[in-house]
Design a protein around this motif. Structure first.
Motif, PDB file in Angstrom:
ATOM      1  N   GLU A 110      33.525   6.363  15.153  1.00 43.71           N
ATOM      2  CA  GLU A 110      32.503   5.596  15.867  1.00 43.71           C
ATOM      3  C   GLU A 110      32.647   4.159  15.393  1.00 43.71           C
ATOM      4  N   ARG A 153      35.710   3.034  14.270  1.00 46.53           N
ATOM      5  CA  ARG A 153      36.931   2.562  14.933  1.00 46.53           C
ATOM      6  C   ARG A 153      36.765   2.206  16.626  1.00 46.53           C
ATOM      7  N   LYS A 154      35.826   2.976  17.111  1.00 47.21           N
ATOM      8  CA  LYS A 154      35.583   2.822  18.515  1.00 47.21           C
ATOM      9  C   LYS A 154      34.911   1.389  18.634  1.00 47.21           C
ATOM     10  N   ARG A 155      34.030   1.145  17.856  1.00 46.70           N
ATOM     11  CA  ARG A 155      33.313  -0.247  18.234  1.00 46.70           C
ATOM     12  C   ARG A 155      34.245  -1.273  17.685  1.00 46.70           C
ATOM     13  N   GLN A 179      37.352  -1.552  18.357  1.00 47.01           N
ATOM     14  CA  GLN A 179      38.337  -1.479  19.392  1.00 47.01           C
ATOM     15  C   GLN A 179      37.651  -2.291  20.629  1.00 47.01           C
ATOM     16  N   GLU A 180      36.417  -1.727  21.065  1.00 46.79           N
ATOM     17  CA  GLU A 180      35.578  -2.401  21.688  1.00 46.79           C
ATOM     18  C   GLU A 180      35.204  -3.960  21.484  1.00 46.79           C
ATOM     19  N   SER A 181      34.982  -4.265  20.239  1.00 47.70           N
ATOM     20  CA  SER A 181      34.867  -5.516  19.867  1.00 47.70           C
ATOM     21  C   SER A 181      36.348  -6.377  20.175  1.00 47.70           C
ATOM     22  N   GLN A 182      37.403  -5.760  19.927  1.00 50.14           N
ATOM     23  CA  GLN A 182      38.633  -6.283  19.990  1.00 50.14           C
ATOM     24  C   GLN A 182      38.762  -6.765  21.675  1.00 50.14           C
ATOM     25  N   ILE A 183      38.389  -5.580  22.559  1.00 48.18           N
ATOM     26  CA  ILE A 183      38.441  -5.916  23.860  1.00 48.18           C
ATOM     27  C   ILE A 183      37.607  -6.941  24.380  1.00 48.18           C
ATOM     28  N   VAL A 184      36.253  -7.048  23.804  1.00 54.70           N
ATOM     29  CA  VAL A 184      35.481  -7.868  24.174  1.00 54.70           C
ATOM     30  C   VAL A 184      35.978  -9.400  23.710  1.00 54.70           C
ATOM     31  N   LYS A 240      39.355 -10.159  23.214  1.00 59.31           N
ATOM     32  CA  LYS A 240      40.257 -10.659  24.363  1.00 59.31           C
ATOM     33  C   LYS A 240      39.865 -11.011  25.532  1.00 59.31           C
ATOM     34  N   THR A 241      38.907 -10.537  26.211  1.00 57.55           N
ATOM     35  CA  THR A 241      38.526 -11.067  27.411  1.00 57.55           C
ATOM     36  C   THR A 241      37.778 -12.495  27.259  1.00 57.55           C
TER      37      THR A 241
END
Length: 173
Positions: free
Chosen positions: A11, A13-15, A17-22, A24-25
């Protein structure tokens, strides 16, 4: 317990990755806004340059308009003066004709020495007068030619200003 920790790690790691995606956007949005701001600044600079050129043209046109109006006033004064000279000339021609008639009638009656001397002086005065009138006519003709040349220059300048304005407007579009 190990399973729980593994699930928590997944979880996390998932968070991450989501933080990294956010992130990047958000960086992409930041770059887009930065590009928009740069293009807006450039467009503003171009418009400012165009406005300054247009203001210079407007100032030049205003000064030309003032000069043309002054020229028109001078032209009007010259036309009034020319009209006055023409009227004076006509008056002098009429007087000259009446004097010639008087002289012709006096010639037929017989002359004395005094009358002939007076006649010569009068004739010399009339010749001098006609020479001055002819000189005035020549000056009037010369002034008229200069006036025509000025009118041609004025029309040419007005055409150039019009073409310059039209070119500026087409460049602005």
């Amino acid at each position: 317990m190990a399973m729980e920790r593994e699930v928590q790690a997944l979880e996390a790691r998932k968070r991450a990755q989501e933080s990294q995606i956010v992130m990047k956007t958000m960086l992409e949005k930041y770059e887009q806004m930065k590009n928009k701001l740069d293009s807006t600044k450039q467009h503003l600079e171009e418009k400012t340059a165009q406005i300054s050129v247009q203001q210079q043209l407007t100032d030049k046109i205003t000064s030309m308009k003032a000069r043309i109006e002054a020229y028109a006033n001078k032209k009007e004064a010259v036309s009034y003066l020319s009209e006055h000279v023409t009227i004076k000339h006509e008056m002098h021609v009429n007087k000259l004709e009446s004097v010639k008639e008087d002289m012709e009638t006096s010639e037929t009656e017989g002359k004395t020495e005094e009358e002939s001397e007076r006649y010569k002086r009068m004739k010399a005065g009339l010749i001098d007068h006609t020479e001055r009138v002819e000189a005035l006519k020549a000056m009037m003709k010369e002034n008229e030619e200069n006036f025509k040349k000025r009118e041609q220059v004025k029309l040419m300048l007005e055409k150039q200003v019009y073409l310059g304005k039209r070119g500026l407007l087409s460049r602005q579009e």
